[in-house]
Design a protein around this motif. Structure first.
Motif, PDB file in Angstrom:
ATOM      1  N   LEU A   2      17.680  -7.020  59.603  1.00  0.00           N
ATOM      2  CA  LEU A   2      17.616  -7.835  58.394  1.00  0.00           C
ATOM      3  C   LEU A   2      18.387  -9.108  58.681  1.00  0.00           C
ATOM      4  N   LYS A   4      19.545 -12.767  56.903  1.00  0.00           N
ATOM      5  CA  LYS A   4      19.619 -13.673  55.754  1.00  0.00           C
ATOM      6  C   LYS A   4      19.796 -15.078  56.300  1.00  0.00           C
ATOM      7  N   VAL A  27      11.745 -10.110  52.550  1.00  0.00           N
ATOM      8  CA  VAL A  27      11.972  -9.005  51.616  1.00  0.00           C
ATOM      9  C   VAL A  27      12.817  -9.409  50.408  1.00  0.00           C
ATOM     10  N   ASP A  28      13.386 -10.623  50.436  1.00  0.00           N
ATOM     11  CA  ASP A  28      14.140 -11.108  49.285  1.00  0.00           C
ATOM     12  C   ASP A  28      14.133 -12.628  49.294  1.00  0.00           C
ATOM     13  N   VAL A  29      13.939 -13.192  48.107  1.00  0.00           N
ATOM     14  CA  VAL A  29      13.950 -14.645  47.949  1.00  0.00           C
ATOM     15  C   VAL A  29      14.997 -14.991  46.906  1.00  0.00           C
ATOM     16  N   ALA A  30      15.898 -15.876  47.275  1.00  0.00           N
ATOM     17  CA  ALA A  30      16.921 -16.386  46.359  1.00  0.00           C
ATOM     18  C   ALA A  30      16.830 -17.906  46.363  1.00  0.00           C
ATOM     19  N   SER A  33      18.407 -18.938  49.794  1.00  0.00           N
ATOM     20  CA  SER A  33      18.301 -18.105  50.996  1.00  0.00           C
ATOM     21  C   SER A  33      17.066 -17.214  50.951  1.00  0.00           C
ATOM     22  N   LEU A  34      16.724 -16.687  52.119  1.00  0.00           N
ATOM     23  CA  LEU A  34      15.669 -15.682  52.271  1.00  0.00           C
ATOM     24  C   LEU A  34      16.246 -14.543  53.100  1.00  0.00           C
ATOM     25  N   VAL A  35      15.807 -13.312  52.832  1.00  0.00           N
ATOM     26  CA  VAL A  35      16.145 -12.185  53.683  1.00  0.00           C
ATOM     27  C   VAL A  35      14.865 -11.763  54.386  1.00  0.00           C
ATOM     28  N   GLU A  37      12.962  -9.218  57.190  1.00  0.00           N
ATOM     29  CA  GLU A  37      12.993  -7.911  57.845  1.00  0.00           C
ATOM     30  C   GLU A  37      12.089  -7.983  59.067  1.00  0.00           C
TER      31      GLU A  37
END
Length: 96
Positions: A2, A4, A27-30, A33-35, A37
């Protein structure tokens, strides 16, 4: 792994293209930032990390080799309730 990474509105599309090229996924959007995988060989993961460094890698979580028996194959339970270790062969799906 993972990963970030810092992502501004301007850099987000370029990062998403890199993610596609490396067959990884977001797998994650802020807002900032992005995460990401990813799985694969150590070289593949290192390559993706190297390409993401200019955007600002914030955090990385990596594992070693992970395996699970395919189909109905499962490790046998030992007398103390612990699972017997599996031997890695062609019937085991592995991810690095």
């Amino acid at each position: 792994a993972l990963i970030k990474v810092g992502a501004t509105l301007d850099s987000r599309s370029h990062i998403m293209q890199l993610v596609d090229v490396f067959r990884a996924r977001v797998v994650d959007v802020a807002p900032e930032s992005l995460v990401i995988e990813t799985t694969g060989t150590e070289d593949k993961i290192d390559g993706l990390i190297d390409m993401l460094r200019p955007f600002g890698v914030i955090e990385i979580a990596r594992t070693g080799r992970v395996a699970m028996a395919r189909g109905q194959n499962a490790p046998a339970a030992l007398s103390d309730g612990a699972l017997a270790p599996l031997e890695i062969d062609d019937s085991i799906a592995c991810s690095v």
